[in-house]
Every structure is written in structure tokens, then in C-alpha cells.
Design a protein around this motif. Structure first.
Motif, short mmCIF file in Angstrom:
data_model
loop_
_atom_site.label_atom_id
_atom_site.label_comp_id
_atom_site.label_asym_id
_atom_site.label_seq_id
_atom_site.Cartn_x
_atom_site.Cartn_y
_atom_site.Cartn_z
N LYS A 42 0.79 -1.17 0.01
CA LYS A 42 -0.06 -0.02 -0.07
C LYS A 42 0.60 1.32 0.01
N SER A 43 1.98 1.27 0.29
CA SER A 43 3.09 2.37 0.37
C SER A 43 3.06 2.83 -1.03
N ILE A 44 3.05 2.16 -2.18
CA ILE A 44 3.17 2.72 -3.45
C ILE A 44 2.08 3.37 -3.91
N THR A 45 2.47 4.75 -4.35
CA THR A 45 1.38 5.77 -4.86
C THR A 45 1.81 6.43 -6.10
N ASN A 46 2.93 5.84 -6.78
CA ASN A 46 3.14 6.33 -8.02
C ASN A 46 3.72 5.11 -8.67
N MET A 47 3.09 5.09 -9.97
CA MET A 47 3.47 3.76 -10.80
C MET A 47 3.55 3.88 -12.28
N GLY A 48 4.90 3.91 -12.82
CA GLY A 48 4.85 4.05 -14.51
C GLY A 48 4.14 3.37 -15.15
N ASP A 49 4.15 3.40 -16.50
CA ASP A 49 3.62 2.45 -17.53
C ASP A 49 4.11 1.18 -17.50
N ASN A 50 3.24 0.16 -17.91
CA ASN A 50 3.52 -1.48 -18.13
C ASN A 50 4.55 -1.71 -17.31
N PRO A 51 4.51 -1.63 -16.03
CA PRO A 51 5.66 -2.37 -15.06
C PRO A 51 5.85 -3.75 -15.16
N PHE A 52 4.64 -4.53 -15.69
CA PHE A 52 4.84 -5.98 -15.68
C PHE A 52 4.36 -6.45 -17.15
N SER A 53 4.73 -5.59 -17.96
CA SER A 53 4.46 -5.86 -19.52
C SER A 53 5.43 -7.23 -19.83
N ASP A 54 4.81 -8.19 -20.75
CA ASP A 54 5.40 -9.18 -21.51
C ASP A 54 5.99 -9.92 -20.26
N CYS A 55 5.04 -10.43 -19.22
CA CYS A 55 5.23 -11.69 -18.34
C CYS A 55 4.22 -12.44 -18.48
N PRO A 56 4.41 -13.55 -19.51
CA PRO A 56 3.24 -14.55 -20.00
C PRO A 56 2.84 -15.37 -18.68
N GLY A 57 3.87 -15.65 -17.82
CA GLY A 57 3.40 -16.48 -16.87
C GLY A 57 2.73 -15.79 -15.56
N LEU A 58 2.39 -14.61 -15.59
CA LEU A 58 1.92 -13.90 -14.41
C LEU A 58 0.44 -14.37 -14.30
N GLU A 59 0.10 -14.78 -13.04
CA GLU A 59 -1.22 -15.39 -12.85
C GLU A 59 -1.91 -14.54 -11.77
N SER A 60 -1.15 -13.99 -10.67
CA SER A 60 -1.78 -13.25 -9.37
C SER A 60 -0.90 -11.91 -9.15
N ILE A 61 -1.62 -10.86 -9.13
CA ILE A 61 -1.29 -9.85 -8.64
C ILE A 61 -2.26 -9.28 -7.46
N ILE A 62 -1.63 -9.43 -6.32
CA ILE A 62 -2.22 -8.83 -4.94
C ILE A 62 -1.91 -7.41 -4.57
N VAL A 63 -2.78 -6.67 -4.44
CA VAL A 63 -2.56 -5.29 -4.47
C VAL A 63 -3.04 -4.77 -3.10
N GLU A 64 -2.48 -4.33 -2.13
CA GLU A 64 -2.96 -3.72 -0.97
C GLU A 64 -3.54 -2.34 -1.16
N GLU A 65 -4.31 -1.94 -0.36
CA GLU A 65 -5.17 -0.71 -0.50
C GLU A 65 -4.18 0.37 -0.44
N ALA A 66 -4.36 1.30 -1.41
CA ALA A 66 -3.43 2.43 -1.61
C ALA A 66 -4.32 3.82 -1.94
N ASN A 67 -3.69 4.79 -2.02
CA ASN A 67 -4.16 5.86 -2.52
C ASN A 67 -4.46 6.03 -4.25
N SER A 68 -3.41 5.43 -4.81
CA SER A 68 -3.45 5.45 -6.34
C SER A 68 -3.35 4.12 -7.03
N VAL A 69 -3.06 3.15 -6.30
CA VAL A 69 -3.08 1.66 -6.92
C VAL A 69 -4.00 0.95 -6.12
#
Length: 312
Positions: A42-69
Motif C-alpha cells: 500500500k506504500s506505492i502511490t506512483n507507478m509508471g506505464d506497463n511495469p509488468f509488461s511481457d510477463c506471460p506466466g503472471l497469474e496473481s497480482i495482489i494489491v494492498e489498498e492505497a491512494n493511487s493503486v
């Protein structure tokens, strides 16, 4: 901070970012082919474009509550900027919630596991390379809310995988270069009226789409205009759309199933979702909570039934 391209093409299999990180740079973990899961603090409040682009095996993104993500639907596996309602990154289990207005550049780039996606009617822009090289995605419905489709948004260079069926909504005013440049496309349904054809790039389908074998469905009163417009006139098989279609999917086949019980096109379509033992139906991807429902179609529609585990 994690800088731009900091871990690009690394052999990471899983990732938990510490709470000290505030900024995640553009393409920070791009091309990490072995990466399967991510925890975003949840500390992340600023994220650039396509941080996980081209990750074909990605199955799970767990995001904690934050102001911008944030994780908009109880671990729906998507990263969405709260203030702008832009979907920054997703993976094969992503359900795009209503309210998202833009699918960002490279959001699902090279997501091999993505087999279906419902773009809600809140989306107006699909970014560059948003679904590029998604081999498992065989059909897509661009809703009438979308006005802009970016460069190579759905491009796929595979000769035996990729999109077969495409529906383009009626309000599209801009389609980027090679947006649908796919060998596998066999039918395109374009609802774009004749007055909006002018100004669209003429190499939307470029050279990969077989224009002699692909069927192009267009509004009856616009056929002559399509036949005279660059980018469309090279198709040889023009037909008028006879009806709208409905397709149903599930978020997890272990949890349940969904089907179209009968299909009378514009008159009425009954669909149903049936949970397996130990699970329960939550809702359809458009927010409706009726497990059995009848709907009137105004455009080609794809819906996903969402199930969850039941607890005693």
C-alpha cells in the motif's frame, strides 16, 4: 524507488515489494518470463506505464489498498490508478471492473494465459500494445463506449494462435496502425457508421489478415462506403450483420460453469451460472447478481460469471 527497467528480463518467479517503496518505475519488471505472482504494498502511490509488461506466466497480482493503486474487487488481479481510473497492468485472471476508463499501454502485453476478457462500457481508450501477443485470446468485443484503439493494440504474429473474431463498436473514431494485424482473424464485425470511416488509419489490418478469406460484417447502409475506403476496400467478402451474439465464460472452471440456455438474438437471451460444490456464484462481469437472467442485446456481448469459495 524502483527505477525504470530495474529488473527487466530477470529470472524472478515471485515478488513481494517492501513497504518502503513509494514509486515503481516504467517497465520495472517487464519481460520477467518466469514471474508468476506479485504483492504490491500500500506504500506505492506512483507507478509508471506497463511495469509488468511481457510477463506471460503472471497469474496473481495482489494489491494492498492505497491512494493511487488498488485491487478493485477483492484480488481481481489488476492494478488500477484510483484517480484516473486507468488499468495499468493485468494478468490472465483479470476482470476489468466497471468504472475503468482507459486500458493502459501494454497492460496485457504477451499475456499468454489470457483466454477471455470483458471490456466494460466505461472504457473509452485502449492503449498501444494493450493486448498485443495475447495468444490465448480468440475473440474480443470492443464496446460502443470506446472511441480510441491504440497502435498494435491486438497485434499477433503467430500463424496458428490469436484472435479469430473481432467486434468494433459504433463510436470508434481512431484506430492505430496495425491494431488488428493478426493472421488468425476470420471474421470482423464493424459497427462504425460510414461517416466515421474517414481518418482511420488505412493499415489497421496491415498484411497479416487474409482479406479474401476473412468475412467483414458492416452496417447495410455503409457497405458501399466501406468498399470505397482505404483499409477496408481490400476485403472481398462483405456481409450485413444479421444479429448480435452472446458468449459466456467463468473466472475459474474449478468453481463453476456458465452457459447460454437459448439464444434468440435481439429478442432475448437467457444465460445461467452454476457453481460447483463448495463454491457460490457472486456476479456477472457487468455487475448483475442474478445467476439466471435474460437480457436484450444491443451489441455483441461477452460476459464472465464470477464464483468464489464458500466457507462454513
Amino acid at each position: 524507488n524502483i527505477e525504470e527497467c530495474a529488473f527487466q528480463a530477470c529470472g524472478l518467479k515471485s515478488l513481494e515489494i517492501p513497504n518502503s517503496v513509494i514509486t515503481l518505475g516504467r517497465a520495472a519488471f517487464a519481460d520477467c518470463s518466469k514471474l508468476t505472482s506479485i504483492i504490491i504494498p500500500k506504500s506505492i502511490t506512483n507507478m509508471g506505464d506497463n511495469p509488468f509488461s511481457d510477463c506471460p506466466g503472471l497469474e496473481s497480482i495482489i494489491v494492498e489498498e492505497a491512494n493511487s493503486v488498488y485491487d478493485s474487487r477483492n484480488n481481481c488481479n489488476a492494478i488500477i490508478h484510483k484517480e484516473t481510473n486507468v488499468l495499468i497492468s493485468g494478468c490472465k485472471n483479470t476482470i476489468i471492473p466497471n468504472g475503468v476508463t482507459r486500458i493502459g499501454n501494454s497492460a496485457f502485453h504477451n499475456c499468454d494465459g489470457l483466454t477471455s476478457i470483458v471490456i466494460p462500457n466505461s472504457v473509452t481508450t485502449i492503449g498501444n500494445m494493450a493486448f498485443c501477443a495475447c495468444d490465448g485470446l480468440t475473440s474480443i468485443v470492443i464496446p460502443n463506449s470506446v472511441t480510441t484503439i491504440g497502435d498494435i493494440a491486438f497485434e499477433n504474429s503467430s500463424r496458428d494462435k490469436g484472435l479469430n473474431h473481432v467486434t468494433i463498436g459504433s463510436n470508434v473514431t481512431s484506430i492505430g496502425v496495425r491494431a488488428f494485424d493478426c493472421y488468425s482473424i476470420t471474421s470482423i464485425k464493424s459497427l462504425i457508421p460510414s461517416e466515421r470511416l474517414f481518418g482511420l488509419y488505412n493499415n489497421v489490418f496491415d498484411t497479416r489478415v487474409n482479406k479474401n478469406k476473412c468475412t467483414l460484417f458492416v452496417p447495410q447502409d455503409a457497405i458501399s462506403k466501406y468498399k470505397a475506403t482505404d483499409g477496408w476496400k481490400d476485403f472481398t467478402n462483405f456481409q450485413e450483420p444479421l444479429a448480435y451474439s452472446i458468449e459466456v465464460n467463468v473466472n475459474d472452471t474449478i468453481m463453476g460453469s456458465a452457459k447460454v440456455d437459448y439464444n434468440t438474438f435481439c429478442v432475448g437471451n437467457q444465460i445461467s451460472a452454476t457453481p460447483n460444490f463448495g463454491y457460490h456464484f457472486v456476479q456477472w462481469s457487468d455487475g448483475n447478481t442474478d445467476a439466471i437472467r435474460t437480457l436484450e442485446l444491443t451489441q455483441d456481448t461477452i460476459l464472465t460469471a464470477e464464483f468464489a469459495q464458500s466457507f462454513s
